[in-house]
Enzyme design. Structure first.
Site, PDB file in Angstrom:
ATOM      1  N   ASN A  83       0.857  -1.180   0.000  1.00  0.00           N
ATOM      2  CA  ASN A  83       0.000   0.000   0.000  1.00  0.00           C
ATOM      3  C   ASN A  83       0.895   1.232   0.000  1.00  0.00           C
ATOM      4  O   ASN A  83       1.514   1.553   1.005  1.00  0.00           O
ATOM      5  CB  ASN A  83      -0.889  -0.014   1.256  1.00  0.00           C
ATOM      6  N   LYS A  99       0.009   4.328  -0.244  1.00  0.00           N
ATOM      7  CA  LYS A  99      -0.630   5.544   0.298  1.00  0.00           C
ATOM      8  C   LYS A  99      -0.447   6.695  -0.704  1.00  0.00           C
ATOM      9  O   LYS A  99      -0.442   6.452  -1.898  1.00  0.00           O
ATOM     10  CB  LYS A  99      -0.052   5.878   1.676  1.00  0.00           C
ATOM     11  N   HIS A 123      -9.146   1.136   4.636  1.00  0.00           N
ATOM     12  CA  HIS A 123      -7.884   1.262   5.357  1.00  0.00           C
ATOM     13  C   HIS A 123      -8.114   2.165   6.570  1.00  0.00           C
ATOM     14  O   HIS A 123      -8.953   3.072   6.516  1.00  0.00           O
ATOM     15  CB  HIS A 123      -6.827   1.873   4.420  1.00  0.00           C
ATOM     16  N   GLU A 133      -6.579   4.611   7.644  1.00  0.00           N
ATOM     17  CA  GLU A 133      -6.455   6.047   7.356  1.00  0.00           C
ATOM     18  C   GLU A 133      -7.743   6.581   6.731  1.00  0.00           C
ATOM     19  O   GLU A 133      -8.119   7.729   6.947  1.00  0.00           O
ATOM     20  CB  GLU A 133      -5.223   6.289   6.460  1.00  0.00           C
ATOM     21  N   GLU A 137      -5.169  -5.032  10.678  1.00  0.00           N
ATOM     22  CA  GLU A 137      -4.167  -3.991  10.856  1.00  0.00           C
ATOM     23  C   GLU A 137      -4.454  -3.219  12.139  1.00  0.00           C
ATOM     24  O   GLU A 137      -5.286  -2.296  12.137  1.00  0.00           O
ATOM     25  CB  GLU A 137      -4.203  -3.018   9.668  1.00  0.00           C
ATOM     26  N   SER A 178       3.644  -2.128  10.138  1.00  0.00           N
ATOM     27  CA  SER A 178       5.106  -2.084  10.274  1.00  0.00           C
ATOM     28  C   SER A 178       5.795  -3.408   9.905  1.00  0.00           C
ATOM     29  O   SER A 178       6.795  -3.784  10.526  1.00  0.00           O
ATOM     30  CB  SER A 178       5.495  -1.624  11.679  1.00  0.00           C
ATOM     31  N   GLY A 224       2.947  -1.173   4.241  1.00  0.00           N
ATOM     32  CA  GLY A 224       2.941   0.251   3.897  1.00  0.00           C
ATOM     33  C   GLY A 224       4.349   0.729   3.591  1.00  0.00           C
ATOM     34  O   GLY A 224       4.878   0.507   2.505  1.00  0.00           O
TER      35      GLY A 224
HETATM   36  C1  PEP Z   1      -0.541   0.108   5.846  1.00  0.00           C
HETATM   37  O1  PEP Z   1      -0.562   1.257   5.441  1.00  0.00           O
HETATM   38  O2  PEP Z   1      -1.446  -0.678   5.527  1.00  0.00           O
HETATM   39  C2  PEP Z   1       0.550  -0.321   6.720  1.00  0.00           C
HETATM   40  C3  PEP Z   1       0.483  -1.489   7.271  1.00  0.00           C
HETATM   41  O3  PEP Z   1       1.588   0.584   6.888  1.00  0.00           O
HETATM   42  P1  PEP Z   1       3.030   0.279   7.552  1.00  0.00           P
HETATM   43  O4  PEP Z   1       3.521  -1.030   6.995  1.00  0.00           O
HETATM   44  O5  PEP Z   1       3.873   1.439   7.155  1.00  0.00           O
HETATM   45  O6  PEP Z   1       2.808   0.192   9.027  1.00  0.00           O
END
Ligand code: PEP
Length: 248
Positions: free
Chosen positions: A6, A8, A92, A94, A164, A210, A231
């Site tokens: 992803n 973003k 998501h 966000e 998530e 992460s 992400g």
């Molecule tokens: C995401 O945006 O779905 C995500 C898991 O981000 P990150 O891996 O940066 O935590």
């Protein structure tokens, strides 16, 4: 196994073309994993063009439930499909936190996307305060139930749920693999209860939060985790490829 990146709101069309060319050159190394990149809308065309003829799929980061209409700022499954995009992330965190996505709109998007022929990665997960209040199970139950009710049994093979935990996204903090595995197990149990057993198995459950080349193996070792939504670490082709090749 499904590993999705992803992006973003990162990468212009030219940056996207550069990334996708680098990933394409590594396709032979990507094992028999389903690999997906999710660029911003403005970069989808470039991603589809550069990745044409490979097994790497391109998804959008959201999708509207109607096929067209007065919905400023939205795009439909029909529009994504014509572009060669084969799926979309839905809800998501966000989108839930910053753009007023609710369980209801999430469900509508999932339904619209699946009916429109797309695959879907639908996101669920508790916030830090919900976690601290001991509400994780109840929140996930509510979020999964909202999505489940709109899913037609014929479309289950195109649906993935991404667990998530909101506090683990973009923070460098990850859930403990044991906890993530346990929660993926709860989600699986809920799917089995409400769909029939066999169908509950069909939906892939991803972990997100992460994920990086150093920790992916620990998550993938859990029985009910079938992949990852990545992400930050998906923005670099070397890191993303290293995550996809976690078995090596
Ligand atoms: C995401 O945006 O779905 C995500 C898991 O981000 P990150 O891996 O940066 O935590």
């Amino acid at each position: 196994v499904l590993i999705a990146g992803n992006w973003k709101m990162f990468k212009t069309p030219s940056e996207t073309a550069e990334f996708c060319a680098a990933l394409r050159d590594r396709e032979a190394e990507l094992e028999d994993t389903d690999v997906v990149v999710c660029p911003p809308y403005t970069s989808l065309h470039h991603a589809v063009s550069v990745l044409a003829g490979t097994s790497i799929a391109v998804f959008g980061q959201s999708v509207h439930w109607a096929s067209e209409g007065p919905y400023t700022g939205e795009v439909s499954a029909t529009m994504l499909g014509e572009l060669g995009v084969t799926g979309a992330i839905v809800a998501h965190s966000e989108r839930r936190q910053l753009f007023a996505e609710t369980d209801e709109t999430a469900a509508l998007r999932v339904e619209g996307a699946l009916d429109g022929g797309l695959s879907v990665i639908a996101c669920v997960g508790e916030t830090e305060s919900e976690r601290e209040a001991g509400e994780t199970d109840a929140v996930l139950r509510r979020q999964v139930e909202a999505l489940r009710v709109v899913v037609d049994e014929d479309h289950l093979d195109r649906l993935a749920l991404a667990y998530e935990p909101v506090w683990a996204i973009g923070t460098g903090r990850t859930a403990l693999p044991d906890d993530a595995g346990l929660i993926a197990g709860l989600i699986r149990e809920q799917l089995r209860e409400t769909l029939n057993t066999e169908m509950g198995e069909q939906v892939r459950i991803l972990y997100g939060g992460s994920v990086n080349p150093g920790n992916i193996k620990d998550f993938m070792a859990k029985t009910n985790i079938d992949g990852a939504l990545v992400g930050g670490a998906s923005l670099d082709p070397d890191q993303f490829a290293a995550i996809v090749r976690y078995r090596i």
